[in-house]
Motif scaffolding. Structure first.
Motif, PDB file in Angstrom:
ATOM      1  N   CYS A   1      -0.546  80.267  73.035  1.00  0.00           N
ATOM      2  CA  CYS A   1      -1.090  81.474  73.661  1.00  0.00           C
ATOM      3  C   CYS A   1      -1.231  82.543  72.568  1.00  0.00           C
ATOM      4  CB  CYS A   1      -0.166  81.952  74.776  1.00  0.00           C
ATOM      5  SG  CYS A   1      -0.735  83.440  75.632  1.00  0.00           S
TER       6      CYS A   1
ATOM      7  N   THR B   1      -3.767  88.907  71.555  1.00  0.00           N
ATOM      8  CA  THR B   1      -5.108  89.425  71.811  1.00  0.00           C
ATOM      9  C   THR B   1      -5.805  89.851  70.527  1.00  0.00           C
ATOM     10  OG1 THR B   1      -4.146  91.615  72.241  1.00  0.00           O
ATOM     11  CG2 THR B   1      -4.530  90.190  74.135  1.00  0.00           C
TER      12      THR B   1
ATOM     13  N   ARG C   1      -4.563  81.129  66.493  1.00  0.00           N
ATOM     14  CA  ARG C   1      -5.609  80.513  67.313  1.00  0.00           C
ATOM     15  C   ARG C   1      -6.331  79.415  66.519  1.00  0.00           C
ATOM     16  NH1 ARG C   1      -8.106  82.449  71.789  1.00  0.00           N
ATOM     17  NH2 ARG C   1      -7.208  84.522  71.448  1.00  0.00           N
TER      18      ARG C   1
ATOM     19  N   ASN D   1      -4.449  81.401  77.988  1.00  0.00           N
ATOM     20  CA  ASN D   1      -4.194  82.829  78.150  1.00  0.00           C
ATOM     21  C   ASN D   1      -2.837  83.017  78.829  1.00  0.00           C
ATOM     22  OD1 ASN D   1      -6.764  83.633  77.140  1.00  0.00           O
ATOM     23  ND2 ASN D   1      -7.657  83.084  79.126  1.00  0.00           N
ATOM     24  N   LEU D   2      -2.311  84.219  78.749  1.00  0.00           N
ATOM     25  CA  LEU D   2      -1.019  84.506  79.359  1.00  0.00           C
ATOM     26  C   LEU D   2      -1.023  84.184  80.853  1.00  0.00           C
ATOM     27  CD1 LEU D   2       1.844  85.678  79.206  1.00  0.00           C
ATOM     28  CD2 LEU D   2       0.842  87.960  79.520  1.00  0.00           C
ATOM     29  N   GLU D   3      -2.119  84.521  81.511  1.00  0.00           N
ATOM     30  CA  GLU D   3      -2.202  84.319  82.948  1.00  0.00           C
ATOM     31  C   GLU D   3      -2.106  82.838  83.334  1.00  0.00           C
ATOM     32  OE1 GLU D   3      -3.626  88.208  81.816  1.00  0.00           O
ATOM     33  OE2 GLU D   3      -4.164  86.197  81.111  1.00  0.00           O
ATOM     34  N   ASP D   4      -2.507  81.962  82.425  1.00  0.00           N
ATOM     35  CA  ASP D   4      -2.418  80.514  82.695  1.00  0.00           C
ATOM     36  C   ASP D   4      -0.977  80.056  82.828  1.00  0.00           C
ATOM     37  OD1 ASP D   4      -5.228  80.192  82.486  1.00  0.00           O
ATOM     38  OD2 ASP D   4      -5.077  80.078  80.304  1.00  0.00           O
TER      39      ASP D   4
ATOM     40  N   TYR E   1       4.348  88.115  69.690  1.00  0.00           N
ATOM     41  CA  TYR E   1       3.322  88.271  70.719  1.00  0.00           C
ATOM     42  C   TYR E   1       3.125  89.759  70.987  1.00  0.00           C
ATOM     43  CZ  TYR E   1       0.619  87.055  74.905  1.00  0.00           C
ATOM     44  OH  TYR E   1      -0.367  86.901  75.834  1.00  0.00           O
TER      45      TYR E   1
ATOM     46  N   ARG F   1       1.855  91.372  73.819  1.00  0.00           N
ATOM     47  CA  ARG F   1       1.805  91.898  75.184  1.00  0.00           C
ATOM     48  C   ARG F   1       3.217  91.958  75.768  1.00  0.00           C
ATOM     49  NH1 ARG F   1      -2.766  88.862  78.665  1.00  0.00           N
ATOM     50  NH2 ARG F   1      -1.958  90.332  80.220  1.00  0.00           N
TER      51      ARG F   1
END
Length: 406
Positions: A35, A38, A51, A63-66, A80, A82
């Protein structure tokens, strides 16, 4: 069937190394995700792109939401960018590598504060993530001495090295979720926010002790981000002398092309001017004497440009300065397989110069070395022969013949 997912979230060299470590040890038993932060654009710079590395080694990029709805998740945050909301995760163990010896220096700029405050030791912490900022229980820590005369850049690299060791030492316990932890102490806890430093005001404070001014200079000497200044000029290092100050603070006792000698409230301070622009100009001109003078002043001639990663050898090759190229390789022992941050090789730069100038002297010199790597690929996965073929009839005949291209 793989019943556990491990996600490394982060950026820079330490995230790359932690991901590689996980793939090596656990790719057969766990699903491994990456992950990226950004700010990670997928382009290598002075620090490698997490990446880019994940894609290159075939690790799934998410992504974080995953991660929020995944069961049996181990989420390892390594630089990280966020703030994690723990309540968003369905079933996860959340762990962070923090670059300080917690509870000291929670928050931002952890490579600056120890230098600025004159600390002689620093540390890295592995801790459980909870709702507070860097407040979670500690799993393990490593403490180390801060190298003498270290800058914040030096300390940051020490954080990365020790942070990787900390993860490696605890990785089996993390993956098996068999680790202990203990709460942080309240005494000695400090926190600094993103707004705690005004980076527009980095003039060396001479109305202070020489030691304080030196600590300030070293703390903000991080070339890729900023350098402190004195009288509008960038300064990369400070040295406290044993000579007592006899004039008012800020008085310039001596100025040379390489340094200022200034008064503080107690001792005289030697502020070393940043000579990087002069170094690159000397490289473009093939001026060996100027480079020697810069080195004699104590400046590191192996430094690279921030964005591209050019050093004096690459610059000399690109500008067809054969004598400087020879001096660096034959007299100073620099290797012929130098690369920039994006993998562009020294030979590729010499090829560009040959195309531009019609002069193959540096190219011919480099390919005479048995150890020259003709198969080296850059970040575009291209070799030198691919560039030769791409330019076709624009290439000098001798280069076409070298690669046996009709």
């Amino acid at each position: 069937m793989l019943n556990k997912t491990i996600c490394v979230a982060g950026r820079t060299q330490i995230a790359v190394d932690v991901l590689s470590l996980l793939v090596k040890r656990y790719s057969d038993t766990c699903e491994i995700w990456a992950c990226p932060s950004t700010r990670d654009t997928g382009v290598n710079g002075w620090q490698p792109s997490f990446r880019f590395h994940a894609h290159r080694i075939g690790v799934k990029v998410v992504n974080l939401e995953d991660c929020w709805e995944i069961s049996n998740l181990i989420f390892l945050s390594v630089e990280y960018d966020r703030i994690l909301k723990v309540e968003k995760f369905k079933d996860a163990v959340l762990i962070n590598v923090h670059f300080s010896e917690l509870p000291k220096y929670k928050g931002m700029y952890t490579a600056i504060w120890p230098i600025l405050h004159g600390d002689i030791r620093a540390g890295v912490s592995l801790h459980i993530i909870e709702r507070g900022i860097d407040t979670g229980p500690i799993i393990d820590q490593i403490s180390f001495e801060i190298p003498r005369n270290a800058t914040s850049r030096d300390l940051y690299l020490e954080f990365q090295r020790n942070g990787l060791k900390l993860v490696s030492d605890n990785l089996d316990h993390i993956v098996s979720i068999k680790f202990g932890s203990y709460p942080q102490k309240s005494v000695g806890s400090t926190y600094f926010s993103k707004d705690s430093i005004d980076f527009t005001k980095l003039e060396v404070p001479t109305n202070a002790s020489a030691w304080q001014a030196a600590c300030f200079t070293q703390a903000f000497s991080f070339r890729e981000f900023q350098l402190p200044t004195f009288k509008g000029l960038p300064i990369y290092q400070a040295e406290v002398t044993e000579d007592k100050a006899i004039n008012h603070p800020g008085y310039v006792v001596e100025e040379s092309p390489y340094h200022f000698l200034v008064e503080t409230i107690d001792f005289r301070l030697k502020l070393k001017k940043d000579l990087f622009d002069q170094l690159m100009e000397a490289a473009r001109n093939g001026d060996i004497a100027a480079i020697q003078s810069i080195e004699m002043a104590g400046f590191d001639i192996a430094l690279r440009t921030t964005r591209e990663g050019w050093n004096v050898l690459i610059v000399a090759a690109y500008h067809n300065k054969l004598e400087l190229v020879k001096w660096l390789i034959e007299q100073r022992g620099w290797g012929v397989n130098q690369r920039n941050y994006k993998g562009t090789t020294l030979l590729m730069y010499s090829f560009s110069a040959a195309i531009r100038d019609g002069d193959t002297a540096v190219f011919d010199y480099l390919v005479s070395f048995p150890e020259i790597d003709l198969d080296a690929r850059d970040d575009l996965n291209l070799r030198i022969v691919d560039y030769v073929k791409k330019h076709g009839s624009n290439c000098p005949t001798s280069i076409m013949c070298f690669f046996a291209i009709n």
